[in-house]
Design a protein around this motif. Sequence first.
Motif, short mmCIF file in Angstrom:
data_model
loop_
_atom_site.label_atom_id
_atom_site.label_comp_id
_atom_site.label_asym_id
_atom_site.label_seq_id
_atom_site.Cartn_x
_atom_site.Cartn_y
_atom_site.Cartn_z
N GLN A 132 65.50 12.28 47.24
CA GLN A 132 64.86 11.60 48.63
C GLN A 132 63.54 10.82 48.14
N LEU A 150 62.95 7.07 49.25
CA LEU A 150 61.81 6.83 50.22
C LEU A 150 61.06 5.67 49.33
N ILE A 201 67.31 9.83 53.70
CA ILE A 201 65.82 9.67 54.50
C ILE A 201 65.86 10.42 55.83
N ARG A 202 66.85 10.25 56.53
CA ARG A 202 66.98 10.91 57.71
C ARG A 202 66.85 12.62 57.39
N GLU A 226 63.50 13.37 56.78
CA GLU A 226 62.60 13.15 58.11
C GLU A 226 62.89 14.53 58.78
N LEU A 244 60.74 17.41 56.94
CA LEU A 244 59.38 17.50 57.06
C LEU A 244 58.79 17.37 58.57
N VAL A 263 58.82 14.85 60.53
CA VAL A 263 58.08 13.74 61.03
C VAL A 263 59.04 12.26 60.79
N VAL A 264 58.39 11.37 61.49
CA VAL A 264 59.11 10.02 61.28
C VAL A 264 58.53 9.41 60.22
N LEU A 265 59.49 8.80 59.02
CA LEU A 265 58.80 8.32 57.93
C LEU A 265 58.96 6.67 58.17
N GLU A 325 59.73 3.05 60.58
CA GLU A 325 59.90 2.55 61.96
C GLU A 325 61.15 1.45 61.61
N THR A 351 55.62 4.46 58.79
CA THR A 351 54.83 4.80 59.68
C THR A 351 53.64 5.55 59.01
N GLY A 366 54.72 8.10 56.95
CA GLY A 366 55.55 7.57 55.84
C GLY A 366 54.46 7.30 54.73
#
Length: 320
Positions: free
Chosen positions: A7, A11, A38-39, A42, A45, A47-49, A51, A60, A63
């Motif tokens: 992952q 990323l 990637i999802r 996220e 963690l 959090v949204v990495l 946008e 983000t 991110g």
Amino acid sequence: MSVTLRQLRYLLAVAEHGQISRAAEAVHVSQPALSVQIRDMEAALGVVLLERLPRRVVLTPAGHEIVDHARRVMSELGALERSARVTSGLSGRLALGMIPTVAPYLIPAALPLLRAQNVGLDLRVREATTEELLNDLTMGRLDAAVVALPSGEDGLTEMPLFEDRFLLAGSSTRIEALLAEGRVPDPSSLTPRQLLLLDEGHCLADQALEACSLDRRDTRVDLGASSLSTLSGLVAGGFGLTFMPEIALAKELSAAPEMRLTRFPAPEPKRAIGLVRRESARGQGWFEDLWQLLKMAGEGLVAEGVAAARGACAGGGETA
């Protein structure tokens, strides 16, 4: 669910390419597979990495922070793998970077020496600009790099390989016209519009301009050539002048025998070529072994260049 190294790699690919599709292509997986990873990251963690925009993705704030951590993790992982792989001399897999104005000449000369040292060595060479090589070295994608010194980068160990002097190259007509006054031209006396340069980003072009006390904007003829071989063919045909490094002379004169040279008066413009590694990669015999072999190959190329220049120099510019 914990974050995986896969992952982190995915990323970093997205951060570098700015698009899921290009990132997936770079890491050799399908776009849906990368998106799922990637999802999952996220979700792990919380959090949204990314946008996700119609044509691209951007990091983000969270991110950006995770990407910084990911780079450090991958760099340390690379150091761990290399430490286990090459602790006593040249063996296993070695990732070596080299600038384009050195690679076509030094690699063929060094390969027989490297193979004689270790036939099983898995050598992977990346040819790129100094900036790209130093970035890859810092990020752990390269074990070492051959660049012009000083590198100007903190956290690196530098060891000089050889000095590479520059000669002025052109057609017989152009070189003889410059020497008509009975003296070898000084670099700073050259007319800017006569100079042909390599693409922006090649350190050789910057070194040539520095020798002439010029800025690239001062040159009216700038073809943005990507190789010394291209420049050799152009100047041999009468289209301008260029700076030719000593290590390239034997090969380029063989390909363009009509090219003529002259040496500059002392002190001759030159560059120092060296081998660099991260300071953190200590206690590894492979670096010293590699340095010795590349130094031997480079010094041999310089000697060949000196010999080749004697037959192609005009106006008494044959001094070694």
